[in-house]
Design an enzyme around this catalytic site. Structure first.
Site, short mmCIF file in Angstrom:
data_model
loop_
_atom_site.label_atom_id
_atom_site.label_comp_id
_atom_site.label_asym_id
_atom_site.label_seq_id
_atom_site.Cartn_x
_atom_site.Cartn_y
_atom_site.Cartn_z
N GLU A 116 0.90 -1.18 -0.39
CA GLU A 116 0.00 -0.22 0.50
C GLU A 116 1.04 1.54 0.37
O GLU A 116 1.95 1.10 -0.10
CB GLU A 116 -1.12 0.42 1.12
CG GLU A 116 -1.61 -1.06 0.85
CD GLU A 116 -2.66 -0.93 2.66
OE1 GLU A 116 -3.42 -1.52 2.19
OE2 GLU A 116 -2.56 -0.60 3.33
N CYS A 129 3.73 8.22 1.64
CA CYS A 129 3.90 7.54 2.56
C CYS A 129 4.54 6.60 1.32
O CYS A 129 2.94 5.79 1.09
CB CYS A 129 2.76 7.37 3.44
SG CYS A 129 3.46 6.01 5.30
N CYS A 136 6.15 -7.24 7.08
CA CYS A 136 7.44 -6.60 8.02
C CYS A 136 7.74 -7.66 8.57
O CYS A 136 7.03 -8.47 9.52
CB CYS A 136 6.19 -5.65 8.44
SG CYS A 136 7.79 -4.54 10.24
N CYS A 140 6.71 -4.40 16.31
CA CYS A 140 6.12 -3.18 16.67
C CYS A 140 4.36 -3.09 16.53
O CYS A 140 4.18 -3.42 16.31
CB CYS A 140 6.25 -1.89 15.86
SG CYS A 140 8.06 -1.65 15.62
N CYS A 143 1.21 -1.57 15.54
CA CYS A 143 1.22 -1.55 14.67
C CYS A 143 0.75 -2.69 13.73
O CYS A 143 1.35 -3.01 13.64
CB CYS A 143 2.51 -1.09 13.80
SG CYS A 143 2.45 -0.50 12.02
N CYS A 367 -1.05 6.82 10.31
CA CYS A 367 0.03 5.76 10.71
C CYS A 367 -0.58 4.73 11.29
O CYS A 367 -1.04 4.51 12.67
CB CYS A 367 0.50 7.14 11.95
SG CYS A 367 2.52 6.65 12.53
#
Length: 394
Positions: A116, A129, A136, A140, A143, A367
């Site tokens: 994305e 962004c 990933c 985290c 996230c 975010c």
């Protein structure tokens, strides 16, 4: 250097998926690679050098994908190029527009993997962004992207393609620095950019090239969760602004929120920030700090943040980010009053600490929310994946 989590075990760059029609995609090639591709196709060197320069201009300054529209290339050469080469764009699976004007694209690579990109318009700038990985390797805990397995790194072409697609959507060809909506790029999408260093470096080199997209390095920010061994190299070889996902000021809290802290602790990270080439008061390092209720948002946390930044004499700005909840998230958002108090403490110490306004929440573009719909998991699956990733960190 070992990379924690699920990674591609092949220790060389992944070969791009060949096109079914056998043509070579020119997007993402460096100037030298573009010229060599033409020579490999049996164009004599002097001619290849000229054509490469022309193609670079049409691809990155004009945004053209059709060789027949390249008016300074002869009509006999145009079909020759079209038979051997292509200039692609990512496949758009879904394009969404938020009520606040934020745009999000779900993109699909030729191998079927999805990632994305998000465009965030503001009064005085427009920020894209950009993702660097499918999924990933980190975990985290705040996230949403961190709940995905890392499938693979994106190629330089796939990274640059996000910028090209956004320019297409905004109607910003030819590429000129005046009056354009897309003014800034942040490597803050899916993935850890410093775990895909070579492709990110190559892609940003194209983005910054003055003969094409021509975005200044001062308008590009690379965000890292703290891959300390790669930070100096990023400063020396890429030279863009640095943002660090800090989110905690004690070992205990940051170990939980950003498990990479178990490998590279706060002291190592902040020293690497102090050593980052080019950092000064005119080019401050941005520290991202997501505000989590009763976890990292106390007055004591704010004072410790100030102490750490001053101890390492860091030219710093702190972005305070209200947590964006997602289904199954283990945290809650700090109250507006608590966020304001935290910001006031940092500001009073002489360090800028603005509170970021959440954008694109209604389309899951805020975010920490980038995560394709095809990757939805149960809470049990998320917990199991988190345990696997943390075990890999050792």
């Amino acid at each position: 250097m070992p990379i924690p989590g699920h990674i591609d075990p092949v220790p060389v760059p992944r070969v791009a998926t060949p096109r079914p029609d056998g043509r070579i995609d020119l997007l993402g090639l460096s100037k030298l690679e573009l010229r060599m591709a033409l020579e490999t196709a049996q164009l004599e060197p002097k001619q290849a050098k000229l054509r490469a320069k022309q193609l670079w201009h049409w691809i990155y300054n004009r945004g053209v994908t059709d060789f027949s529209l390249m008016t300074d290339i002869s009509k006999t050469m145009q079909p020759w190029l079209a038979a051997r080469f292509a200039i692609s764009r990512p496949e758009v699976v879904e394009a969404q527009v938020s009520t606040d004007g934020t745009r999000k694209w779900l993109l699909r690579a030729p191998d079927g993997e999805e990632y994305e990109a998000v465009f965030i318009p503001d009064a005085d700038r427009g920020t894209l962004c950009v993702s660097s990985q499918v999924g990933c390797t980190l975990n985290c805990r705040f996230c949403h992207t961190g709940t995905m397995r890392l499938v693979r790194n994106l190629t330089a072409a796939e990274i640059v393609g996000q910028v090209m697609l956004a320019r297409d959507a905004l109607g910003e060809w030819p590429s000129t620095p005046e009056g354009r909506m897309l003014t800034n790029i942040v490597m803050m999408g899916m993935g850890e950019p410093l775990y895909n260093f070579d492709a990110v470096k190559d892609a940003l080199g194209i983005v910054m090239d003055g003969d094409g997209l021509a975005l200044s390095k001062r308008r590009i920010t690379l965000s890292t969760s703290g891959v300390v061994p790669m930070m100096a190299r990023a400063g020396a070889e890429i030279g863009v602004n640095l943002a660090v996902s800090l989110h905690g000021v004690t070992k205990e809290v940051r170990d939980e929120i950003v498990p990479l802290n178990r490998k590279y602790g706060i002291e190592q990270l902040l020293q690497a920030c102090a050593d980052y080439p080019g950092a000064n008061n005119a080019r401050r390092i941005t520290f991202e700090y997501v505000m989590l209720k009763d976890k990292n948002d106390s007055d004591a946390d704010a004072h410790e943040l100030v102490r750490l930044l001053k101890h390492y004499d860091l030219p710093a700005k702190v972005n305070l980010i209200p947590f964006n909840p997602w289904p199954g998230a283990p945290y809650e958002t700090s109250t507006p009053e608590r966020v304001r108090r935290f910001s006031d403490i940092v500001f009073e110490a002489g360090i800028s600490a603005p509170v970021r306004t959440p954008r694109g929440r209604d389309i899951d573009a805020a975010c920490g929310q980038l995560k394709t719909a095809s990757e939805k998991k149960s809470r049990a699956e998320l917990d199991r994946l988190a345990d696997e990733k943390q075990a890999a960190l050792g």
